[in-house]
Structures are given as C-alpha cells and as structure tokens.
Design a protein around this motif. Structure first.
Motif, PDB file in Angstrom:
ATOM      1  N   GLN A   1      13.614   2.673 -19.785  1.00 17.35           N
ATOM      2  CA  GLN A   1      13.070   1.242 -19.765  1.00 17.35           C
ATOM      3  C   GLN A   1      11.516   1.234 -19.758  1.00 17.35           C
ATOM      4  N   ALA A   2      11.407  -0.124 -19.776  1.00 15.84           N
ATOM      5  CA  ALA A   2       9.715  -0.446 -19.519  1.00 15.84           C
ATOM      6  C   ALA A   2       9.245  -0.280 -18.462  1.00 15.84           C
ATOM      7  N   VAL A   3       8.043  -0.175 -18.187  1.00 20.14           N
ATOM      8  CA  VAL A   3       7.193  -0.149 -16.863  1.00 20.14           C
ATOM      9  C   VAL A   3       7.286  -1.541 -16.362  1.00 20.14           C
ATOM     10  N   TRP A   4       8.100  -2.036 -15.323  1.00 19.46           N
ATOM     11  CA  TRP A   4       8.490  -3.354 -15.327  1.00 19.46           C
ATOM     12  C   TRP A   4       7.550  -3.918 -14.272  1.00 19.46           C
ATOM     13  N   SER A   5       6.456  -3.448 -13.716  1.00 18.19           N
ATOM     14  CA  SER A   5       5.631  -4.192 -12.770  1.00 18.19           C
ATOM     15  C   SER A   5       4.276  -3.624 -13.092  1.00 18.19           C
ATOM     16  N   SER A   6       3.129  -4.589 -12.495  1.00 15.38           N
ATOM     17  CA  SER A   6       1.807  -4.483 -12.652  1.00 15.38           C
ATOM     18  C   SER A   6       1.232  -3.877 -11.253  1.00 15.38           C
ATOM     19  N   TYR A   7       2.125  -3.766 -10.350  1.00 16.77           N
ATOM     20  CA  TYR A   7       1.586  -2.985  -9.143  1.00 16.77           C
ATOM     21  C   TYR A   7       2.085  -1.717  -9.046  1.00 16.77           C
ATOM     22  N   VAL A   8       1.455  -0.948  -9.929  1.00 12.33           N
ATOM     23  CA  VAL A   8       1.702   0.451  -9.949  1.00 12.33           C
ATOM     24  C   VAL A   8       0.618   1.266 -10.168  1.00 12.33           C
ATOM     25  N   GLU A   9       0.779   2.479  -9.891  1.00 11.57           N
ATOM     26  CA  GLU A   9      -0.276   3.388  -9.936  1.00 11.57           C
ATOM     27  C   GLU A   9       0.259   4.530 -10.971  1.00 11.57           C
ATOM     28  N   TYR A  10      -0.550   5.379 -11.416  1.00 13.82           N
ATOM     29  CA  TYR A  10      -0.225   6.655 -12.189  1.00 13.82           C
ATOM     30  C   TYR A  10      -1.010   7.859 -11.634  1.00 13.82           C
ATOM     31  N   ARG A  11      -0.123   8.745 -11.527  1.00 13.17           N
ATOM     32  CA  ARG A  11      -0.415  10.068 -10.669  1.00 13.17           C
ATOM     33  C   ARG A  11       0.034  11.399 -11.613  1.00 13.17           C
TER      34      ARG A  11
ATOM     35  N   GLY B   1       0.657  -1.353   0.073  1.00 17.25           N
ATOM     36  CA  GLY B   1       0.082   0.063  -0.033  1.00 17.25           C
ATOM     37  C   GLY B   1       0.908   1.179  -0.065  1.00 17.25           C
ATOM     38  N   TYR B   2       2.128   1.056  -0.227  1.00 16.54           N
ATOM     39  CA  TYR B   2       3.155   2.305  -0.069  1.00 16.54           C
ATOM     40  C   TYR B   2       3.984   2.290  -1.213  1.00 16.54           C
ATOM     41  N   ALA B   3       4.217   3.679  -1.763  1.00 17.57           N
ATOM     42  CA  ALA B   3       5.264   3.703  -2.778  1.00 17.57           C
ATOM     43  C   ALA B   3       6.644   3.528  -2.427  1.00 17.57           C
ATOM     44  N   HIS B   4       7.325   2.314  -2.945  1.00 14.26           N
ATOM     45  CA  HIS B   4       8.780   2.295  -2.725  1.00 14.26           C
ATOM     46  C   HIS B   4       9.615   2.834  -3.815  1.00 14.26           C
ATOM     47  N   HIS B   5       9.115   3.379  -5.071  1.00 12.93           N
ATOM     48  CA  HIS B   5       9.832   3.586  -6.169  1.00 12.93           C
ATOM     49  C   HIS B   5       8.873   4.323  -7.019  1.00 12.93           C
ATOM     50  N   VAL B   6       9.692   5.380  -7.772  1.00 10.52           N
ATOM     51  CA  VAL B   6       8.772   6.132  -8.593  1.00 10.52           C
ATOM     52  C   VAL B   6       9.542   6.620  -9.968  1.00 10.52           C
ATOM     53  N   ALA B   7       9.026   7.004 -10.756  1.00  9.01           N
ATOM     54  CA  ALA B   7       9.702   7.041 -12.110  1.00  9.01           C
ATOM     55  C   ALA B   7       8.923   8.126 -13.210  1.00  9.01           C
ATOM     56  N   VAL B   8       9.336   8.697 -14.343  1.00  8.91           N
ATOM     57  CA  VAL B   8       8.568   9.384 -14.911  1.00  8.91           C
ATOM     58  C   VAL B   8       8.099   8.569 -16.226  1.00  8.91           C
ATOM     59  N   TYR B   9       6.803   8.723 -16.355  1.00 10.04           N
ATOM     60  CA  TYR B   9       6.310   7.941 -17.367  1.00 10.04           C
ATOM     61  C   TYR B   9       6.352   8.641 -18.885  1.00 10.04           C
ATOM     62  N   ALA B  10       7.029   7.646 -19.858  1.00  7.82           N
ATOM     63  CA  ALA B  10       7.386   8.254 -21.137  1.00  7.82           C
ATOM     64  C   ALA B  10       6.552   7.960 -22.079  1.00  7.82           C
ATOM     65  N   GLY B  11       5.406   7.296 -21.886  1.00  6.03           N
ATOM     66  CA  GLY B  11       4.371   6.857 -22.812  1.00  6.03           C
ATOM     67  C   GLY B  11       4.545   5.435 -23.371  1.00  6.03           C
TER      68      GLY B  11
ATOM     69  N   THR C   1       6.626   2.960 -21.245  1.00  5.74           N
ATOM     70  CA  THR C   1       7.788   2.996 -20.877  1.00  5.74           C
ATOM     71  C   THR C   1       8.204   4.081 -19.916  1.00  5.74           C
ATOM     72  N   GLN C   2       9.333   4.249 -19.334  1.00  9.20           N
ATOM     73  CA  GLN C   2       9.573   5.128 -18.230  1.00  9.20           C
ATOM     74  C   GLN C   2      10.943   5.574 -18.202  1.00  9.20           C
ATOM     75  N   TYR C   3      11.319   7.051 -17.647  1.00 10.28           N
ATOM     76  CA  TYR C   3      12.653   7.459 -17.158  1.00 10.28           C
ATOM     77  C   TYR C   3      12.695   7.121 -15.797  1.00 10.28           C
ATOM     78  N   ALA C   4      13.907   6.401 -15.253  1.00 16.07           N
ATOM     79  CA  ALA C   4      13.935   6.415 -13.727  1.00 16.07           C
ATOM     80  C   ALA C   4      15.304   6.274 -13.515  1.00 16.07           C
ATOM     81  N   ALA C   5      15.696   6.711 -12.198  1.00 16.02           N
ATOM     82  CA  ALA C   5      16.844   6.300 -11.381  1.00 16.02           C
ATOM     83  C   ALA C   5      16.679   4.930 -11.032  1.00 16.02           C
ATOM     84  N   ALA C   6      17.249   4.001 -11.710  1.00 16.21           N
ATOM     85  CA  ALA C   6      16.851   2.575 -11.492  1.00 16.21           C
ATOM     86  C   ALA C   6      17.493   1.990 -10.262  1.00 16.21           C
ATOM     87  N   THR C   7      18.992   1.559 -10.538  1.00 15.95           N
ATOM     88  CA  THR C   7      19.750   1.026  -9.675  1.00 15.95           C
ATOM     89  C   THR C   7      21.123   1.631  -9.701  1.00 15.95           C
TER      90      THR C   7
END
Length: 256
Positions: free
Chosen positions: A242-252, A215-225, A228-234
């Motif tokens: 990169q691709a949005v790599w999980s189905s447990y996400v929400e867009y805001r 129920g909490y956000a542990h990671h955030v990225a910029v949606y690129a359409g 796909t997304q831009y993210a400070a990954a690892t």
C-alpha cells in the motif's frame, strides 16, 4: 534429334528443380544459445536467458528444457520478442527465452536442450555453461521476504505466517531476510540497537516506516520505495502492499 531434345529438357528440369527442393525443406537441426544462468542463493532460484529456433519452421516458437548437473530443472518456450535477434539473425518470429526456476542445491553446470518443432525429434544441446552465483544485499532480501506474505491474515500479537500484527510482521521479515533480530513492538523496534533515523530522501526499500502519535510509534511497516510499503495493516486487510498513508512518520534503518 528428338531424343537429344528430350534429354536436354529433362536435364534442365532436374537442374532447376533440385535447388528448390533443398531450399523448401530445411534439414538443419534446431539451433540457439544459452546466454546466462545465474543462481540467487538466497531465494534458491536460477534465472536463464538465451534463444532457440528451428530452421524447419522459422516463425514457430520452440520449447527449451534445462538441466542442472544432469538433473531436470524445467522448461519454457522461446517465444519472447527481441529486436536484437530479429536484426542479427533475420528471424521472422520471436525466439528469446527468459525464465526463472526454483532450485535449492548449489548449481554447477546448466544445459539448455530443444527438440525443435517436432517434439519426438532427438534432443539437441544448445549449450552447457557454468552457473554464476550471487547472494543479494539486505534491501533485496527484505523485500523478497516481505512480498511473500501479502494477503496473509492480520492477528493481534501474531509474528508468523499463521497471522501477523504490524511489528510481528517486520520482526519476522527482518529475521528471515537474515538482517537483524528485532523486538516484537513498534516503539522498541524504533529504538533497537543500531536503528537510526534517516531522511525520507535517504530511505531505501527494506527500511522501516514508523507511524507516530504523541512522540511514540504505534505502527510500523517495511518501506518498499516510491512512497509505498508492505505492512500488516488491519484485521480486514491483512498483510498488504500500500501507499505510506500518513505524513506523521519517520524512516529508520539499521543496515545502511
């Protein structure tokens, strides 16, 4: 009689040879047009389009230089294909130019020049036009900033080009895209003032993708359409596209 015959033959030779000489070596100057010059006042760039051609060598690409208010902007080759130009002008080669240059001051008039195929020839002005100006919307600004830092390092707690973590990256991108200031924490960004949840189908490039666990956000990225997304990954990957790599996400979003 013989002299008259010789004179008639000489006159005929000159009459038929002269047109061939003119047609075989054109003295017409280079020609062309500057179709448009637009300045992106956020990215500080000027985009120019048009064409150029030298009748002395119709198939050859020529170099075009550009000037803004009398100051040198840059140059490019008019060597891009255009079916329109080939049909309208029956060009045997490619003569379109389409280029973008960095330019910070507000541009007034833009001039396109060329010397044609002879680089020591006098410069010919193709056209001078007033630059148009535009300031892109939030989506374009966010993506413009986000993509600049692909390949930069991941640093825990980082929020600058010397190193980003995930929320430090989105905070930096939103701030420098002149959209909003966000806190440096994924869950806090998720519930920041004005931030609201939207359906994936409504997400636009520049929105935020929050990765959830418990129920909490542990990671955030910029949606690129397009998923796909831009993210400070690892630490290993740094900032990446990169691709949005999980189905447990929400867009805001907080800008549309």
């Amino acid at each position: 009689m013989i002299k008259r015959s010789i004179l008639a033959i000489a006159t005929l030779v000159l009459a038929t040879a002269a047109p061939l000489t003119v047609a075989g070596a054109s003295t017409a100057p280079p020609r062309g047009n500057l179709w448009a010059a637009s300045q992106n006042t956020f990215e500080h760039r000027i985009h120019v389009t048009g064409w150029a051609e030298d009748p002395a060598s119709p198939a050859a690409a020529v170099r075009v230089t550009f000037w803004v208010d009398g100051r040198y902007l840059g140059s490019t080759s008019a060597n891009r294909p255009s079916s329109y130009l080939n049909t309208a002008y029956k060009f045997p080669g490619d003569h379109l130019f389409d280029a973008t240059f960095t330019w910070a001051p507000t541009a007034g008039k833009v001039t396109a020049r060329t010397r044609g195929v002879v680089t020591t020839a006098p410069s010919v002005i193709l056209r001078t036009i007033a630059a148009t100006h535009f300031y892109p919307g939030p989506s374009a600004r966010i993506i413009s900033v986000a993509k600049r830092y692909v390949g930069y390092p991941y640093v825990e707690g980082g929020a600058s080009p010397s190193g980003f973590d995930c929320s430090g990256y989105t905070q930096y991108v939103y701030y420098h895209a002149q959209v909003h200031w966000l806190p440096h924490n994924a869950e806090q960004q998720r519930h920041a003032t004005g931030m609201r949840r939207i359906a994936r189908s409504d997400a636009r490039p520049g929105d935020l993708v929050f990765y959830l666990s418990g129920g909490y956000a542990h990671h955030v990225a910029v949606y690129a359409g397009g998923g796909t997304q831009y993210a400070a990954a690892t630490v290993r990957d740094g900032v990446r596209y990169q691709a949005v790599w999980s189905s447990y996400v929400e867009y805001r979003t907080d800008w549309h």
